[in-house]
Design a protein around this motif. Structure first.
Motif, PDB file in Angstrom:
ATOM      1  N   ARG A  82      24.293  64.693 -51.451  1.00 55.26           N
ATOM      2  CA  ARG A  82      22.943  64.746 -52.007  1.00 55.26           C
ATOM      3  C   ARG A  82      22.474  63.314 -52.255  1.00 55.26           C
ATOM      4  O   ARG A  82      23.178  62.523 -52.879  1.00 55.26           O
ATOM      5  N   MET A  83      21.274  62.989 -51.752  1.00 56.83           N
ATOM      6  CA  MET A  83      20.753  61.640 -51.978  1.00 56.83           C
ATOM      7  C   MET A  83      19.237  61.672 -52.009  1.00 56.83           C
ATOM      8  O   MET A  83      18.599  62.556 -51.415  1.00 56.83           O
ATOM      9  N   ALA A  84      18.657  60.706 -52.719  1.00 59.45           N
ATOM     10  CA  ALA A  84      17.194  60.592 -52.793  1.00 59.45           C
ATOM     11  C   ALA A  84      16.819  59.133 -52.972  1.00 59.45           C
ATOM     12  O   ALA A  84      17.438  58.421 -53.777  1.00 59.45           O
ATOM     13  N   ASP A  85      15.835  58.668 -52.195  1.00 59.45           N
ATOM     14  CA  ASP A  85      15.234  57.339 -52.369  1.00 59.45           C
ATOM     15  C   ASP A  85      16.283  56.254 -52.541  1.00 59.45           C
ATOM     16  O   ASP A  85      16.391  55.612 -53.593  1.00 59.45           O
ATOM     17  N   CYS A  86      17.076  56.054 -51.493  1.00 57.94           N
ATOM     18  CA  CYS A  86      18.139  55.058 -51.550  1.00 57.94           C
ATOM     19  C   CYS A  86      18.229  54.322 -50.220  1.00 57.94           C
ATOM     20  O   CYS A  86      17.539  54.653 -49.255  1.00 57.94           O
ATOM     21  N   ARG A  87      19.090  53.318 -50.164  1.00 58.56           N
ATOM     22  CA  ARG A  87      19.314  52.517 -48.964  1.00 58.56           C
ATOM     23  C   ARG A  87      20.807  52.510 -48.670  1.00 58.56           C
ATOM     24  O   ARG A  87      21.618  52.228 -49.550  1.00 58.56           O
ATOM     25  N   ILE A  88      21.158  52.823 -47.414  1.00 54.90           N
ATOM     26  CA  ILE A  88      22.555  52.821 -46.996  1.00 54.90           C
ATOM     27  C   ILE A  88      22.669  51.942 -45.763  1.00 54.90           C
ATOM     28  O   ILE A  88      21.917  52.111 -44.800  1.00 54.90           O
ATOM     29  N   ALA A 113      11.026  64.466 -46.381  1.00 59.34           N
ATOM     30  CA  ALA A 113      10.310  63.225 -46.709  1.00 59.34           C
ATOM     31  C   ALA A 113       9.015  63.603 -47.429  1.00 59.34           C
ATOM     32  O   ALA A 113       7.945  63.673 -46.830  1.00 59.34           O
ATOM     33  N   GLU A 114       9.130  63.865 -48.724  1.00 60.03           N
ATOM     34  CA  GLU A 114       7.980  64.346 -49.484  1.00 60.03           C
ATOM     35  C   GLU A 114       6.960  63.240 -49.743  1.00 60.03           C
ATOM     36  O   GLU A 114       5.765  63.505 -49.820  1.00 60.03           O
ATOM     37  N   VAL A 115       7.433  61.989 -49.897  1.00 65.06           N
ATOM     38  CA  VAL A 115       6.529  60.853 -50.144  1.00 65.06           C
ATOM     39  C   VAL A 115       6.815  59.764 -49.120  1.00 65.06           C
ATOM     40  O   VAL A 115       6.156  59.655 -48.106  1.00 65.06           O
ATOM     41  N   GLY A 116       7.809  58.929 -49.368  1.00 68.97           N
ATOM     42  CA  GLY A 116       8.173  57.894 -48.413  1.00 68.97           C
ATOM     43  C   GLY A 116       8.914  58.470 -47.220  1.00 68.97           C
ATOM     44  O   GLY A 116       9.345  59.632 -47.216  1.00 68.97           O
ATOM     45  N   PRO A 117       9.105  57.665 -46.166  1.00 68.12           N
ATOM     46  CA  PRO A 117       9.764  58.143 -44.946  1.00 68.12           C
ATOM     47  C   PRO A 117      11.283  58.218 -45.099  1.00 68.12           C
ATOM     48  O   PRO A 117      11.874  57.606 -45.994  1.00 68.12           O
ATOM     49  N   ILE A 118      11.911  58.950 -44.194  1.00 69.57           N
ATOM     50  CA  ILE A 118      13.359  58.952 -44.034  1.00 69.57           C
ATOM     51  C   ILE A 118      13.651  58.358 -42.657  1.00 69.57           C
ATOM     52  O   ILE A 118      13.175  58.883 -41.641  1.00 69.57           O
ATOM     53  N   VAL A 119      14.397  57.262 -42.625  1.00 65.28           N
ATOM     54  CA  VAL A 119      14.693  56.551 -41.382  1.00 65.28           C
ATOM     55  C   VAL A 119      16.205  56.511 -41.209  1.00 65.28           C
ATOM     56  O   VAL A 119      16.931  56.068 -42.109  1.00 65.28           O
ATOM     57  N   ARG A 146      16.322  63.688 -49.748  1.00 65.12           N
ATOM     58  CA  ARG A 146      14.930  63.853 -50.166  1.00 65.12           C
ATOM     59  C   ARG A 146      14.325  62.499 -50.487  1.00 65.12           C
ATOM     60  O   ARG A 146      14.973  61.625 -51.058  1.00 65.12           O
ATOM     61  N   SER A 147      13.060  62.369 -50.133  1.00 68.93           N
ATOM     62  CA  SER A 147      12.291  61.176 -50.479  1.00 68.93           C
ATOM     63  C   SER A 147      11.146  61.600 -51.395  1.00 68.93           C
ATOM     64  O   SER A 147      10.252  62.338 -50.984  1.00 68.93           O
ATOM     65  N   ARG A 148      11.215  61.142 -52.633  1.00 66.00           N
ATOM     66  CA  ARG A 148      10.157  61.448 -53.592  1.00 66.00           C
ATOM     67  C   ARG A 148       9.500  60.177 -54.109  1.00 66.00           C
ATOM     68  O   ARG A 148       8.732  60.205 -55.059  1.00 66.00           O
ATOM     69  N   GLY A 149       9.860  59.038 -53.478  1.00 70.21           N
ATOM     70  CA  GLY A 149       9.302  57.758 -53.870  1.00 70.21           C
ATOM     71  C   GLY A 149       9.221  56.834 -52.678  1.00 70.21           C
ATOM     72  O   GLY A 149       8.478  57.087 -51.727  1.00 70.21           O
ATOM     73  N   GLU A 150      10.024  55.786 -52.686  1.00 71.80           N
ATOM     74  CA  GLU A 150       9.936  54.762 -51.638  1.00 71.80           C
ATOM     75  C   GLU A 150      10.529  55.202 -50.310  1.00 71.80           C
ATOM     76  O   GLU A 150      10.233  54.604 -49.281  1.00 71.80           O
ATOM     77  N   GLY A 151      11.369  56.196 -50.313  1.00 68.92           N
ATOM     78  CA  GLY A 151      11.952  56.674 -49.065  1.00 68.92           C
ATOM     79  C   GLY A 151      13.442  56.402 -48.976  1.00 68.92           C
ATOM     80  O   GLY A 151      14.063  55.847 -49.885  1.00 68.92           O
ATOM     81  N   VAL A 152      14.018  56.813 -47.854  1.00 71.48           N
ATOM     82  CA  VAL A 152      15.446  56.674 -47.589  1.00 71.48           C
ATOM     83  C   VAL A 152      15.624  55.960 -46.257  1.00 71.48           C
ATOM     84  O   VAL A 152      14.988  56.323 -45.269  1.00 71.48           O
ATOM     85  N   VAL A 153      16.491  54.946 -46.244  1.00 73.54           N
ATOM     86  CA  VAL A 153      16.843  54.245 -45.004  1.00 73.54           C
ATOM     87  C   VAL A 153      18.360  54.261 -44.869  1.00 73.54           C
ATOM     88  O   VAL A 153      19.072  53.865 -45.793  1.00 73.54           O
TER      89      VAL A 153
END
Length: 340
Positions: free
Chosen positions: A251-257, A212-218, A232-239
């Motif tokens: 592989r995923m970054a800054d997305c919503r699942i 979680a480099e920027v936004g959180p990973i939840v 990886r989170s390089r912006g708004e984060g991953v949920v």
């Protein structure tokens, strides 16, 4: 030399014909796996035999961040002699012959049969139950027969992969694992950093990287994140919603699942991807930046498109996988505690 982490499954430890030639950082071998002589296991490589056997012949070479696994209740994995696997590849619940070269980012899926003297080119996806004839090169998604391949080309390709795999990366910086509920399992070889929240019953398996480099990973309750996945989170984060499966080497970054979804083996989700509740994404798929995967469907391809309806049978399979990984998480948590 032995792997960094060796664990039993149902009381059975892996068997090595002789000490491996090399075992990289965070290399892991688990359960009823049998490896021949002169094995080479790269950094973060995972061989996980927790329900069916895995056998690999002599001079098996497994590149960094590559995964060998089984289908827990149905299919083993058998690999012949002199097989070379590149980096970030997955060999899953299949049969692979001898003198086979599997290049970087390739995926072999359940029930596939690969003959002898086969080249699987970088990034190829071998679909479930495919049969690859001996003496040919295969590539694409789904992989197709491209041309005959000579023993000389196979040897050259294997040597090229081995040379690349021999380049040792710098050790990652040490990280402090997040505080978690007692029901959560995080593998010792996984690396988590930044603002990460894991719900009750979450399982994070071997050599995963959550950064979680920027936004959180939840991550929601009872979700499983399988071996060698990188988030990886390089912006708004991953949920990621609850009761969801993230397959090996995703592989995923800054997305919503969403909840009750499955992201198949080796998939790559671009930043801004939104996966709704109740989605199955086939192995080896990709998404475009900002793509929306609507619920109630099976998606697949590069980029992903709707392939069919998510029927009751597929939904039941997805729920069964989640239940199985909750059980795996409990078992591995106990084993890891006993290991100290």
């Amino acid at each position: 030399m032995t792997p960094d982490l060796i664990l039993p499954h149902d009381g059975i430890l892996p068997v090595f014909a002789s000490r491996p030639v090399w075992c990289g950082r965070a290399s892991t071998v688990i359960g009823t796996a049998t490896l021949g002589s002169q094995a080479w296991l790269g950094d973060d490589s995972v061989i996980r035999s927790d329900g069916q056997p895995i056998t690999a012949g002599d001079r098996f070479w497994l590149g960094a961040r590559s995964t060998v696994h089984i289908a827990t209740e149905s299919l083993p994995t058998h690999i012949g002699d002199r097989v070379t696997v590149g980096r970030n590849a997955v060999v899953h619940a299949c049969t692979v012959g001898s003198d086979v070269v599997i290049e970087d980012d390739a995926i072999i899926l359940d029930g596939a049969i690969v003959g002898d003297n086969v080249l699987i080119e970088a990034g190829a996806t071998i679909f479930p139950r495919s049969t690859l004839e001996s003496g040919f090169a295969y590539g694409g998604n789904p992989a197709k027969r491209l041309r005959p391949v000579t023993p000389e080309e196979l040897a050259e390709r294997a040597e090229r992969l081995r040379e690349a795999s021999g380049e040792t990366a710098s050790p990652p910086a040490p990280t402090e694992p997040p505080e978690t509920d007692a029901s959560v399992f995080v593998a010792r070889t996984a690396r988590l950093s930044g603002r990460i929240a894991l719900g009750a019953g979450v399982t994070v398996l071997f050599s995963c990287e959550l950064s979680a480099e920027v936004g959180p990973i939840v991550v929601g309750a009872d979700t499983n994140i399988q071996d060698n996945t990188v988030i990886r989170s390089r912006g708004e984060g991953v949920v990621i919603g609850r009761d969801t499966t993230i397959g090996h080497n995703v592989r995923m970054a800054d997305c919503r699942i969403g909840a009750r979804s499955l992201i198949g083996i080796g998939s790559v989700l671009a930043p801004g991807t939104v996966v709704a509740d109740d989605v199955m994404l086939a192995g080896g798929s990709t998404t475009d930046p900002g793509q929306l995967l609507e619920g109630g469907h099976l998606w697949g391809g590069r980029p992903a498109r709707i392939l069919g309806t998510l029927d009751a049978k597929k939904r039941a399979l997805m729920a069964h996988i989640v239940e199985g990984y909750c059980r795996h998480g409990r078992e591995y948590r106990l084993l890891q505690e006993q290991e100290g």
